[in-house]
Structures are given as C-alpha cells and as structure tokens.
Scaffold this active site. Structure first.
Site, PDB file in Angstrom:
ATOM      1  N   ARG A  90      28.686  36.266  93.499  1.00 56.39           N
ATOM      2  CA  ARG A  90      29.877  36.574  92.673  1.00 56.39           C
ATOM      3  C   ARG A  90      29.555  36.392  91.184  1.00 56.39           C
ATOM      4  O   ARG A  90      30.045  37.136  90.338  1.00 56.39           O
ATOM      5  CB  ARG A  90      31.047  35.671  93.079  1.00 56.39           C
ATOM      6  CG  ARG A  90      31.629  36.043  94.446  1.00 56.39           C
ATOM      7  CD  ARG A  90      32.797  35.172  94.812  1.00 56.39           C
ATOM      8  NE  ARG A  90      33.929  35.408  93.927  1.00 56.39           N
ATOM      9  CZ  ARG A  90      34.954  34.539  93.801  1.00 56.39           C
ATOM     10  NH1 ARG A  90      34.932  33.400  94.476  1.00 56.39           N
ATOM     11  NH2 ARG A  90      35.958  34.803  93.000  1.00 56.39           N
ATOM     12  N   HIS A 104      41.202  27.334  88.494  1.00 49.84           N
ATOM     13  CA  HIS A 104      40.338  27.251  89.676  1.00 49.84           C
ATOM     14  C   HIS A 104      38.867  27.206  89.331  1.00 49.84           C
ATOM     15  O   HIS A 104      38.025  27.453  90.187  1.00 49.84           O
ATOM     16  CB  HIS A 104      40.634  28.433  90.631  1.00 49.84           C
ATOM     17  CG  HIS A 104      42.027  28.385  91.169  1.00 49.84           C
ATOM     18  ND1 HIS A 104      42.649  29.471  91.754  1.00 49.84           N
ATOM     19  CD2 HIS A 104      42.958  27.381  91.189  1.00 49.84           C
ATOM     20  CE1 HIS A 104      43.878  29.133  92.119  1.00 49.84           C
ATOM     21  NE2 HIS A 104      44.093  27.872  91.786  1.00 49.84           N
ATOM     22  N   GLN A 117      43.917  32.000  87.250  1.00 46.35           N
ATOM     23  CA  GLN A 117      43.383  31.532  88.532  1.00 46.35           C
ATOM     24  C   GLN A 117      41.967  32.096  88.714  1.00 46.35           C
ATOM     25  O   GLN A 117      41.272  31.710  89.651  1.00 46.35           O
ATOM     26  CB  GLN A 117      44.262  32.007  89.694  1.00 46.35           C
ATOM     27  CG  GLN A 117      45.698  31.493  89.622  1.00 46.35           C
ATOM     28  CD  GLN A 117      46.561  32.144  90.677  1.00 46.35           C
ATOM     29  OE1 GLN A 117      46.586  31.724  91.835  1.00 46.35           O
ATOM     30  NE2 GLN A 117      47.270  33.199  90.282  1.00 46.35           N
ATOM     31  N   ASN A 118      41.580  33.008  87.830  1.00 44.90           N
ATOM     32  CA  ASN A 118      40.294  33.685  87.980  1.00 44.90           C
ATOM     33  C   ASN A 118      39.148  32.811  87.493  1.00 44.90           C
ATOM     34  O   ASN A 118      39.307  32.045  86.539  1.00 44.90           O
ATOM     35  CB  ASN A 118      40.311  35.021  87.218  1.00 44.90           C
ATOM     36  CG  ASN A 118      41.369  35.958  87.765  1.00 44.90           C
ATOM     37  OD1 ASN A 118      41.849  35.788  88.888  1.00 44.90           O
ATOM     38  ND2 ASN A 118      41.774  36.930  86.973  1.00 44.90           N
ATOM     39  N   VAL A 119      38.033  32.960  88.146  1.00 46.57           N
ATOM     40  CA  VAL A 119      36.855  32.161  87.774  1.00 46.57           C
ATOM     41  C   VAL A 119      35.853  33.010  86.990  1.00 46.57           C
ATOM     42  O   VAL A 119      34.815  32.521  86.552  1.00 46.57           O
ATOM     43  CB  VAL A 119      36.196  31.554  89.042  1.00 46.57           C
ATOM     44  CG1 VAL A 119      37.140  30.539  89.691  1.00 46.57           C
ATOM     45  CG2 VAL A 119      35.785  32.617  90.059  1.00 46.57           C
TER      46      VAL A 119
HETATM   47  N1  APR Z   1      46.367  45.418  88.388  1.00 48.17           N
HETATM   48  C1  APR Z   1      47.231  44.376  88.596  1.00 48.17           C
HETATM   49  N2  APR Z   1      47.379  43.769  89.790  1.00 48.17           N
HETATM   50  C2  APR Z   1      46.639  44.240  90.816  1.00 48.17           C
HETATM   51  C3  APR Z   1      45.722  45.316  90.686  1.00 48.17           C
HETATM   52  C4  APR Z   1      45.604  45.903  89.399  1.00 48.17           C
HETATM   53  N3  APR Z   1      44.771  46.934  89.173  1.00 48.17           N
HETATM   54  N4  APR Z   1      45.140  45.533  91.901  1.00 48.17           N
HETATM   55  C5  APR Z   1      45.674  44.620  92.750  1.00 48.17           C
HETATM   56  N5  APR Z   1      46.567  43.851  92.111  1.00 48.17           N
HETATM   57  C6  APR Z   1      47.379  42.755  92.646  1.00 48.17           C
HETATM   58  C7  APR Z   1      47.653  42.827  94.130  1.00 48.17           C
HETATM   59  O1  APR Z   1      48.772  43.646  94.407  1.00 48.17           O
HETATM   60  C8  APR Z   1      47.931  41.354  94.446  1.00 48.17           C
HETATM   61  O2  APR Z   1      49.299  41.041  94.277  1.00 48.17           O
HETATM   62  O3  APR Z   1      46.651  41.563  92.451  1.00 48.17           O
HETATM   63  C9  APR Z   1      47.095  40.597  93.412  1.00 48.17           C
HETATM   64  C10 APR Z   1      45.865  39.934  93.986  1.00 48.17           C
HETATM   65  O4  APR Z   1      46.291  38.908  94.853  1.00 48.17           O
HETATM   66  P1  APR Z   1      45.180  37.971  95.528  1.00 48.17           P
HETATM   67  O5  APR Z   1      44.054  38.815  96.017  1.00 48.17           O
HETATM   68  O6  APR Z   1      45.889  37.056  96.469  1.00 48.17           O
HETATM   69  O7  APR Z   1      44.583  37.119  94.318  1.00 48.17           O
HETATM   70  P2  APR Z   1      45.193  35.828  93.636  1.00 48.17           P
HETATM   71  O8  APR Z   1      46.677  35.844  93.690  1.00 48.17           O
HETATM   72  O9  APR Z   1      44.553  35.709  92.308  1.00 48.17           O
HETATM   73  O10 APR Z   1      44.650  34.645  94.588  1.00 48.17           O
HETATM   74  C11 APR Z   1      44.921  33.324  94.176  1.00 48.17           C
HETATM   75  O11 APR Z   1      43.545  32.497  95.957  1.00 48.17           O
HETATM   76  O12 APR Z   1      41.641  32.532  97.210  1.00 48.17           O
HETATM   77  C12 APR Z   1      42.249  31.930  96.160  1.00 48.17           C
HETATM   78  O13 APR Z   1      41.163  30.804  94.438  1.00 48.17           O
HETATM   79  C13 APR Z   1      41.480  32.076  94.883  1.00 48.17           C
HETATM   80  O14 APR Z   1      42.362  32.176  92.641  1.00 48.17           O
HETATM   81  C14 APR Z   1      42.474  32.748  93.944  1.00 48.17           C
HETATM   82  C15 APR Z   1      43.808  32.418  94.576  1.00 48.17           C
END
Ligand code: APR
Length: 227
Positions: free
Chosen positions: A56, A104, A86-88
């Site tokens: 990653r 995170h 929350q992004n790394v």
């Molecule tokens: N622009 C904006 N949002 C988007 C896009 C985009 N182009 N593409 C997808 N998304 C949205 C999706 O609809 C979803 O609601 O981004 C969100 C991603 O959600 P997750 O994959 O659950 O990611 P996240 O919420 O950051 O996860 C939180 O979970 O696994 C842990 O530590 C990890 O920080 C992470 C935490």
C-alpha cells in the site's frame, strides 16, 4: 477567518486511484481485515502485515492528489481549514494542506513495536522483518489497527467542536470512534457530506452533495461562500 473542518475517508483518495475498503472491489473484499489490519493479526503473522502495508505504501507514491485534495488546499486562502482524515496516505499533504490530523496513522511512517513514541519517517521504503527501532524491537507501520486506541481522537473532537462549518468526504461512517465525530459539531454549524453513494440514516441537518470528491468539493466551495 471561518474554520472549516473536513473529515475525510477512503473515498477522498478514490479518484487518485487508491482503493476504498467497503465499495465493490474494496480492499476488504480481497483481504481479511483482521489478518492484515488488526493488532491480533500482527501478533499472529507480522510478515504478512508488513507485506500488506509495504504494498500500500508503494502504491501510494504511484498516485497523485486529485482535484478534491487540491481544492481543499486552495480553500486555505479564504478559510482556516483543518483536515481530520481516516486515510493513511499523504495525498492531503502533497496537495498542500497544512493542518492535517491522521486518526488512523500514516503509511509514510514506521514506529517501534514496543514504544509508540519512537516514530520514523520512511517515505516509500519497505519495513522488513529484522528492521529494528533504536530500542532493538521490530519496526511496525505507524498505523492504528483494529483493536488499538485512536490517540488523536481527543484533539479531533476539540477541532470539530470549534468548527464553523463541517464537511465529511468519502467515508461510509462505519468505523468508530471516527464516525462519531460529526455529532460533536456545534449547534447551528452547517454539515455537508460529499459521497456519490451517501451512507443511510444521516442526521436531518446533514446536507448531502451526492458527487465524487473532485466535483463535490467544487460544489462545496460555491456553497460555503454563501454561509
Ligand atoms: N468520491 C467520494 N466518495 C467516494 C468516492 C469518490 N470518488 N468513491 C467512493 N466513495 C465513498 C463510498 O461511497 C463510501 O461511502 O467513499 C466511502 C468509502 O467508505 P469505506 O471504504 O468504508 O472507507 P472509510 O469510511 O474511509 O473506512 C474507514 O475503515 O478499514 C478501516 O481504517 C480503515 O480508515 C478506514 C476506516
């Protein structure tokens, strides 16, 4: 200057080519989160976890900040912008944002596995079995894994509590305590949420911009000028 607090998740970096976690083709469809992103997983198979984060970290440097990251950095001309992510990945930094809290952790850093205060900038370098900190313990990714505390949470709550405007971008709001931050927004503070597939059952006060991060932040810039 008004303070805008921006809570970002994996969707913020999707348009830069970094996979999200819970969308279709998300990381947690391919990997077992407890094997590659939990303290239990580290105890069981640290080599697997080192490989997962090395992959990653390498990929992060093959990606560039997208329009959404760049527009958020530009907003610092007119607002006091504070990013709680929350992004790394380091795309907010590379876009030019100057006030960023990583709830995170950060892929570009390693830390001692016995003393969390020993943190090292490693950029795009891999962490391999046998790489030791100054105390002689195995180095680990500077990431908050499932089953671990979120040390930056207290600071993040204080920032959200002092927001004039809150914007949530690209998070499914699945993971606590980060997902609970929106409830600390002061009474009367407008809350915007940018996501092409917004989470369900959002509080009524949340104004949804059902777009991707790039187009969504463009829309946000127009809307906050009227606040
Ligand atoms: N622009 C904006 N949002 C988007 C896009 C985009 N182009 N593409 C997808 N998304 C949205 C999706 O609809 C979803 O609601 O981004 C969100 C991603 O959600 P997750 O994959 O659950 O990611 P996240 O919420 O950051 O996860 C939180 O979970 O696994 C842990 O530590 C990890 O920080 C992470 C935490």
């Amino acid at each position: 200057m008004k303070q805008i607090v921006v809570l970002t998740g994996a969707g913020m970096s999707a348009e830069s080519g970094i996979r999200t976690f819970r969308d279709s083709n998300g990381l947690w469809e391919e990997y077992d989160v407890m094997e590659v992103a939990s303290i239990e997983g580290w105890r069981k198979n640290p080599e697997l976890m080192l490989r997962f984060y090395n992959e990653r970290r390498k990929q992060m440097y093959e990606c560039l900040p997208n329009k959404g990251h760049l527009l958020l950095a530009e907003m610092e001309k007119d607002f006091d912008v504070k990013i709680v992510t929350q992004n790394v990945d380091n795309l907010h930094e590379r876009a030019g944002s100057t006030h960023i809290i990583h709830l995170h952790g950060e892929l570009s850093k390693a830390r001692s596995s016995v003393d969390p205060n020993h943190i090292y900038d490693i950029g795009d370098k891999a962490i391999n079995p046998g790489d030791k900190c100054e105390k002689g313990s195995q180095l680990r990714p500077h990431i908050v894994w499932f089953g671990e505390e979120v040390p930056a949470m207290e600071e993040a709550v204080k920032i959200v509590e002092s927001a004039d405007i809150l914007c949530i971008i690209g998070t499914s709001l699945n993971v606590y305590p980060a997902a609970g931050l929106l409830h600390y927004a002061p009474y009367g503070c407008p809350i915007y949420l940018i996501d092409p597939n917004p989470p369900f059952d959002l509080p009524k006060r949340v104004q949804v911009i059902a777009k991707g991060a790039g187009a969504g932040v463009e829309e946000l810039v127009k809307r906050v000028k009227q606040v």
